[in-house]
Design a protein around this motif. Structure first.
Motif, PDB file in Angstrom:
ATOM      1  N   LEU A 194       0.833  -1.201   0.000  1.00 37.86           N
ATOM      2  CA  LEU A 194       0.000   0.000   0.000  1.00 37.86           C
ATOM      3  C   LEU A 194       0.871   1.256   0.000  1.00 37.86           C
ATOM      4  CD1 LEU A 194      -2.931   1.024   0.122  1.00 37.86           C
ATOM      5  CD2 LEU A 194      -2.736   1.035   2.617  1.00 37.86           C
ATOM      6  N   ALA A 195       1.958   1.215   0.783  1.00 37.00           N
ATOM      7  CA  ALA A 195       2.868   2.367   0.825  1.00 37.00           C
ATOM      8  C   ALA A 195       3.492   2.625  -0.547  1.00 37.00           C
ATOM      9  CB  ALA A 195       3.952   2.126   1.866  1.00 37.00           C
ATOM     10  N   LEU A 196       3.707   1.539  -1.322  1.00 36.94           N
ATOM     11  CA  LEU A 196       4.306   1.670  -2.653  1.00 36.94           C
ATOM     12  C   LEU A 196       3.258   1.874  -3.749  1.00 36.94           C
ATOM     13  CD1 LEU A 196       6.938  -1.217  -2.367  1.00 36.94           C
ATOM     14  CD2 LEU A 196       7.410   1.252  -2.333  1.00 36.94           C
ATOM     15  N   HIS A 197       1.978   1.963  -3.329  1.00 42.72           N
ATOM     16  CA  HIS A 197       0.868   2.103  -4.280  1.00 42.72           C
ATOM     17  C   HIS A 197       0.841   0.929  -5.265  1.00 42.72           C
ATOM     18  CE1 HIS A 197       0.249   6.156  -2.734  1.00 42.72           C
ATOM     19  NE2 HIS A 197       1.545   6.389  -2.918  1.00 42.72           N
ATOM     20  N   ALA A 198       1.190  -0.256  -4.761  1.00 42.46           N
ATOM     21  CA  ALA A 198       1.234  -1.447  -5.621  1.00 42.46           C
ATOM     22  C   ALA A 198       0.373  -2.575  -5.064  1.00 42.46           C
ATOM     23  CB  ALA A 198       2.682  -1.922  -5.766  1.00 42.46           C
ATOM     24  N   LEU A 199      -0.545  -2.251  -4.154  1.00 41.38           N
ATOM     25  CA  LEU A 199      -1.367  -3.278  -3.525  1.00 41.38           C
ATOM     26  C   LEU A 199      -2.318  -3.898  -4.535  1.00 41.38           C
ATOM     27  CD1 LEU A 199      -2.060  -4.619  -0.781  1.00 41.38           C
ATOM     28  CD2 LEU A 199      -3.869  -2.904  -0.544  1.00 41.38           C
ATOM     29  N   GLU A 200      -2.389  -5.242  -4.542  1.00 42.24           N
ATOM     30  CA  GLU A 200      -3.293  -5.967  -5.429  1.00 42.24           C
ATOM     31  C   GLU A 200      -4.131  -6.950  -4.614  1.00 42.24           C
ATOM     32  OE1 GLU A 200      -1.284  -7.763  -8.711  1.00 42.24           O
ATOM     33  OE2 GLU A 200      -0.106  -5.970  -9.168  1.00 42.24           O
ATOM     34  N   VAL A 201      -5.166  -7.466  -5.259  1.00 38.56           N
ATOM     35  CA  VAL A 201      -6.110  -8.364  -4.581  1.00 38.56           C
ATOM     36  C   VAL A 201      -5.399  -9.588  -4.027  1.00 38.56           C
ATOM     37  CG1 VAL A 201      -8.075  -9.920  -4.956  1.00 38.56           C
ATOM     38  CG2 VAL A 201      -8.144  -7.576  -5.847  1.00 38.56           C
ATOM     39  N   TRP A 202      -4.466 -10.144  -4.779  1.00 43.88           N
ATOM     40  CA  TRP A 202      -3.825 -11.383  -4.341  1.00 43.88           C
ATOM     41  C   TRP A 202      -2.975 -11.159  -3.101  1.00 43.88           C
ATOM     42  CZ3 TRP A 202       1.401 -12.401  -3.992  1.00 43.88           C
ATOM     43  CH2 TRP A 202       2.266 -11.563  -4.677  1.00 43.88           C
ATOM     44  N   HIS A 203      -2.459  -9.940  -2.917  1.00 45.90           N
ATOM     45  CA  HIS A 203      -1.724  -9.637  -1.687  1.00 45.90           C
ATOM     46  C   HIS A 203      -2.638  -9.775  -0.470  1.00 45.90           C
ATOM     47  CE1 HIS A 203       0.877  -6.849  -4.392  1.00 45.90           C
ATOM     48  NE2 HIS A 203       1.487  -8.021  -4.243  1.00 45.90           N
ATOM     49  N   LEU A 204      -3.852  -9.260  -0.590  1.00 42.87           N
ATOM     50  CA  LEU A 204      -4.809  -9.329   0.517  1.00 42.87           C
ATOM     51  C   LEU A 204      -5.246 -10.772   0.780  1.00 42.87           C
ATOM     52  CD1 LEU A 204      -7.021  -6.222  -0.331  1.00 42.87           C
ATOM     53  CD2 LEU A 204      -5.230  -6.400   1.409  1.00 42.87           C
TER      54      LEU A 204
END
Length: 205
Positions: free
Chosen positions: A73-83
């Motif tokens: 999230l800090a890198l603005h790269a959060l994706e669904v699979w991370h969650l």
């Protein structure tokens, strides 16, 4: 509290990413189902592990797990699979911590105090599971929907929870009897569950 707090925050992030209420709700299912498998396979092994060390390792592992969505999230790269990956790992580790904590209690407190201690612990667990989502919702509202500081607080709380058992004594009841192998204990557990009216009701055998 961290388990339900974290799942609420990650559900919020899922909704922000997808705009889907179904995806948001499904994350709770993703959190709970892996725990069923972990309970099934880990139960016979818990007696062989030092409960204090395992509690610490589990909580610090969970803190490390929550670093993934925080960093993405800090890198603005959060994706669904991370969650999804984080939620699965968090659900699995939670189902190691709870029975291990009970094993620690059983090896630490004398028998005449067990009923009181268990009722206090179970009541506390139920209360924190209920208040976790409410606290997460309040934190997100205070942060005006910015999940980053909330995730940072979650990592810090979980790491602190892992440090909390450090001053506790080792469970002297941890001197284990030699028991049957994993499969034998698993079968024994299923047999006990099937025959016990407490779990199945009268006549279930």
């Amino acid at each position: 509290m961290g388990g339900s707090f974290a799942t609420f925050v990650q559900s919020w992030l899922m909704y922000e990413l997808t705009g889907s209420k179904l995806a948001m709700g499904s994350l709770w299912l993703v959190f709970m189902l892996p725990g069923v498998l972990v309970k099934l396979v880990s139960g016979p092994c818990l007696d062989r592990w030092d409960p204090k060390r395992l509690m610490i390792a589990v909580q610090w592992s969970r803190a490390a797990i929550f670093l993934l969505p925080f960093g993405m999230l800090a890198l603005h790269a959060l994706e669904v699979w991370h969650l999804c990956l984080t939620t699965i790992a968090a659900g699995m580790t939670e189902q190691l911590f709870r029975p291990d904590g009970m094993a620690y209690v059983a090896g630490t407190f004398p028998g005449e105090k067990m009923a009181r201690v268990n009722s206090l612990l179970e009541g506390t667990m139920q209360l924190t599971q209920l208040t976790g989502p409410a606290l997460a919702g309040w934190a997100l509202a205070e942060a005006e929907g910015d999940s980053l500081p909330v995730l940072a607080a979650l990592v810090a709380m979980t790491a602190g929870s892992g440090a909390a058992p450090l001053p506790l004594p080792r469970a002297e009841g941890g001197v284990r009897r030699k028991k049957a192998g994993w499969l034998g204990q698993l079968i024994e557990g299923f047999r006990f569950f099937r025959l016990s009216p407490l779990f199945c009701g009268p006549g279930c055998s």
